[in-house]
Write a protein that holds these residues in place. Structure first.
Motif, PDB file in Angstrom:
ATOM      1  N   ALA A  22      -7.746  11.643  -4.852  1.00  0.00           N
ATOM      2  CA  ALA A  22      -6.603  11.497  -4.286  1.00  0.00           C
ATOM      3  C   ALA A  22      -6.381  10.345  -3.625  1.00  0.00           C
ATOM      4  CB  ALA A  22      -6.601  12.766  -3.358  1.00  0.00           C
ATOM      5  N   GLU A  23      -7.470   9.968  -2.704  1.00  0.00           N
ATOM      6  CA  GLU A  23      -7.038   8.498  -2.024  1.00  0.00           C
ATOM      7  C   GLU A  23      -7.141   7.427  -3.087  1.00  0.00           C
ATOM      8  OE1 GLU A  23      -9.995   5.815   0.701  1.00  0.00           O
ATOM      9  OE2 GLU A  23     -10.063   7.790   1.039  1.00  0.00           O
ATOM     10  N   ASN A  24      -7.763   7.565  -4.138  1.00  0.00           N
ATOM     11  CA  ASN A  24      -7.624   6.359  -5.111  1.00  0.00           C
ATOM     12  C   ASN A  24      -6.403   6.278  -5.745  1.00  0.00           C
ATOM     13  OD1 ASN A  24     -10.092   4.898  -4.597  1.00  0.00           O
ATOM     14  ND2 ASN A  24     -11.362   6.633  -5.790  1.00  0.00           N
ATOM     15  N   LEU A  25      -5.807   7.619  -6.048  1.00  0.00           N
ATOM     16  CA  LEU A  25      -4.478   7.737  -6.587  1.00  0.00           C
ATOM     17  C   LEU A  25      -3.211   6.916  -5.769  1.00  0.00           C
ATOM     18  CD1 LEU A  25      -2.906   8.818  -9.204  1.00  0.00           C
ATOM     19  CD2 LEU A  25      -2.653  10.819  -7.812  1.00  0.00           C
ATOM     20  N   LEU A  26      -3.404   7.309  -4.586  1.00  0.00           N
ATOM     21  CA  LEU A  26      -2.452   6.789  -3.511  1.00  0.00           C
ATOM     22  C   LEU A  26      -2.809   5.228  -3.329  1.00  0.00           C
ATOM     23  CD1 LEU A  26      -0.753   6.771  -1.082  1.00  0.00           C
ATOM     24  CD2 LEU A  26      -2.286   7.375   0.427  1.00  0.00           C
ATOM     25  N   ARG A  27      -4.035   4.795  -3.587  1.00  0.00           N
ATOM     26  CA  ARG A  27      -4.262   3.223  -3.638  1.00  0.00           C
ATOM     27  C   ARG A  27      -3.729   2.519  -4.714  1.00  0.00           C
ATOM     28  NH1 ARG A  27      -8.489   0.830  -0.540  1.00  0.00           N
ATOM     29  NH2 ARG A  27      -9.165   2.807  -0.225  1.00  0.00           N
ATOM     30  N   GLU A  28      -3.952   3.290  -5.835  1.00  0.00           N
ATOM     31  CA  GLU A  28      -3.678   2.740  -6.904  1.00  0.00           C
ATOM     32  C   GLU A  28      -1.972   2.663  -7.202  1.00  0.00           C
ATOM     33  OE1 GLU A  28      -3.872   0.886 -10.604  1.00  0.00           O
ATOM     34  OE2 GLU A  28      -5.429   1.228  -9.280  1.00  0.00           O
ATOM     35  N   GLY A  29      -1.352   3.575  -6.638  1.00  0.00           N
ATOM     36  CA  GLY A  29       0.131   3.410  -6.650  1.00  0.00           C
ATOM     37  C   GLY A  29       0.437   2.264  -5.539  1.00  0.00           C
ATOM     38  N   ILE A  30       0.144   2.283  -4.647  1.00  0.00           N
ATOM     39  CA  ILE A  30       0.541   1.040  -3.447  1.00  0.00           C
ATOM     40  C   ILE A  30       0.067  -0.228  -4.163  1.00  0.00           C
ATOM     41  CG2 ILE A  30      -0.149  -0.122  -1.386  1.00  0.00           C
ATOM     42  CD1 ILE A  30      -0.558   2.851  -0.346  1.00  0.00           C
ATOM     43  N   ASP A  31      -1.133  -0.437  -4.687  1.00  0.00           N
ATOM     44  CA  ASP A  31      -1.491  -1.516  -5.201  1.00  0.00           C
ATOM     45  C   ASP A  31      -0.966  -2.167  -6.488  1.00  0.00           C
ATOM     46  OD1 ASP A  31      -3.774  -1.939  -3.417  1.00  0.00           O
ATOM     47  OD2 ASP A  31      -5.302  -1.279  -4.834  1.00  0.00           O
ATOM     48  N   THR A  32      -0.509  -0.913  -7.294  1.00  0.00           N
ATOM     49  CA  THR A  32       0.447  -1.383  -8.472  1.00  0.00           C
ATOM     50  C   THR A  32       1.649  -2.142  -8.172  1.00  0.00           C
ATOM     51  OG1 THR A  32      -0.832   0.418  -9.848  1.00  0.00           O
ATOM     52  CG2 THR A  32       1.287  -0.530 -10.739  1.00  0.00           C
ATOM     53  N   MET A  33       2.352  -1.264  -6.754  1.00  0.00           N
ATOM     54  CA  MET A  33       3.646  -1.719  -6.658  1.00  0.00           C
ATOM     55  C   MET A  33       3.338  -3.334  -6.153  1.00  0.00           C
ATOM     56  SD  MET A  33       5.591   1.247  -5.053  1.00  0.00           S
ATOM     57  CE  MET A  33       7.091   0.716  -4.887  1.00  0.00           C
ATOM     58  N   LEU A  34       2.474  -3.384  -5.008  1.00  0.00           N
ATOM     59  CA  LEU A  34       2.313  -4.743  -4.491  1.00  0.00           C
ATOM     60  C   LEU A  34       1.937  -5.975  -5.612  1.00  0.00           C
ATOM     61  CD1 LEU A  34       0.110  -3.920  -1.487  1.00  0.00           C
ATOM     62  CD2 LEU A  34       2.434  -4.767  -1.446  1.00  0.00           C
ATOM     63  N   GLY A  35       1.234  -5.546  -6.780  1.00  0.00           N
ATOM     64  CA  GLY A  35       1.013  -6.281  -7.920  1.00  0.00           C
ATOM     65  C   GLY A  35       2.188  -6.818  -8.612  1.00  0.00           C
ATOM     66  N   GLY A  36       3.361  -5.958  -8.415  1.00  0.00           N
ATOM     67  CA  GLY A  36       4.686  -6.315  -9.019  1.00  0.00           C
ATOM     68  C   GLY A  36       4.919  -5.510 -10.139  1.00  0.00           C
ATOM     69  N   ASP A  37       4.289  -4.271 -10.312  1.00  0.00           N
ATOM     70  CA  ASP A  37       4.572  -3.304 -11.327  1.00  0.00           C
ATOM     71  C   ASP A  37       5.224  -2.320 -10.780  1.00  0.00           C
ATOM     72  OD1 ASP A  37       5.296  -1.562 -13.381  1.00  0.00           O
ATOM     73  OD2 ASP A  37       2.976  -1.696 -14.091  1.00  0.00           O
ATOM     74  N   VAL A  38       6.457  -2.406 -10.158  1.00  0.00           N
ATOM     75  CA  VAL A  38       6.934  -1.164  -9.255  1.00  0.00           C
ATOM     76  C   VAL A  38       7.234  -0.130 -10.092  1.00  0.00           C
ATOM     77  CG1 VAL A  38       9.035  -0.950  -7.780  1.00  0.00           C
ATOM     78  CG2 VAL A  38       7.976  -3.027  -7.996  1.00  0.00           C
ATOM     79  N   GLU A  39       7.696  -0.261 -11.266  1.00  0.00           N
ATOM     80  CA  GLU A  39       7.835   1.150 -12.130  1.00  0.00           C
ATOM     81  C   GLU A  39       6.770   2.029 -12.058  1.00  0.00           C
ATOM     82  OE1 GLU A  39      10.937   2.092 -13.727  1.00  0.00           O
ATOM     83  OE2 GLU A  39      11.872   0.374 -12.582  1.00  0.00           O
ATOM     84  N   THR A  40       5.748   1.491 -12.449  1.00  0.00           N
ATOM     85  CA  THR A  40       4.430   2.280 -12.686  1.00  0.00           C
ATOM     86  C   THR A  40       3.841   2.556 -11.238  1.00  0.00           C
ATOM     87  OG1 THR A  40       3.889   0.727 -14.652  1.00  0.00           O
ATOM     88  CG2 THR A  40       1.921   2.029 -13.575  1.00  0.00           C
ATOM     89  N   GLY A  41       4.193   1.738 -10.200  1.00  0.00           N
ATOM     90  CA  GLY A  41       3.655   2.267  -8.904  1.00  0.00           C
ATOM     91  C   GLY A  41       4.408   3.180  -8.493  1.00  0.00           C
ATOM     92  N   LYS A  42       5.736   3.466  -8.525  1.00  0.00           N
ATOM     93  CA  LYS A  42       6.632   4.636  -8.220  1.00  0.00           C
ATOM     94  C   LYS A  42       6.080   5.825  -9.111  1.00  0.00           C
ATOM     95  CE  LYS A  42      10.329   2.754  -8.993  1.00  0.00           C
ATOM     96  NZ  LYS A  42      11.945   2.513  -9.171  1.00  0.00           N
ATOM     97  N   SER A  43       5.860   5.653 -10.004  1.00  0.00           N
ATOM     98  CA  SER A  43       5.600   6.809 -10.959  1.00  0.00           C
ATOM     99  C   SER A  43       4.216   7.423 -10.373  1.00  0.00           C
ATOM    100  CB  SER A  43       5.208   6.414 -12.504  1.00  0.00           C
ATOM    101  OG  SER A  43       5.046   7.550 -13.075  1.00  0.00           O
TER     102      SER A  43
END
Length: 106
Positions: A22-43
């Motif tokens: 669960a923690e890693n899923l939250l971290r991955e969503g945030i990291d993905t958005m910060l990395g510029g892939d907003v679509e995937t991060g939001k998903s």
């Protein structure tokens, strides 16, 4: 591509059974958005929200209508920074974690 119900159920079970996941899923969503892939991060964050607090509780906690939150994390959603950071702050608090942005070592 729409997620199947069985995949969503798998994510929900895994989040419920494995706090590290669960923690890693939250971290991955945030990291993905910060990395510029907003679509995937939001998903990813939408899956995390559905598997943890749910949009109804999140709406109450952030004083944001549930439908607005659901739109914000939809593929075409365009969240304002104030709303997004409010949600991320609440999700971190609920998870008992606090993420910080730091540069990658060279």
């Amino acid at each position: 591509m729409a997620l199947t119900k069985s995949f969503k159920e798998l994510v929900q079970r895994r989040v419920a059974d494995d706090p590290a996941f669960a923690e890693n899923l939250l971290r991955e969503g945030i990291d993905t958005m910060l990395g510029g892939d907003v679509e995937t991060g939001k998903s990813i964050l939408r899956d995390y929200i559905n598997a943890t607090v749910g949009f109804e509780k999140l709406a109450t906690a952030t004083d944001t209508p549930r439908k607005s939150l659901m739109r914000m994390f939809s593929p075409s959603g365009n969240p304002q920074a104030r709303n997004l950071f409010g949600v991320l702050g609440y999700l971190q608090k609920q998870a008992g974690v606090q993420f910080h942005v730091a540069p990658k070592p060279h």
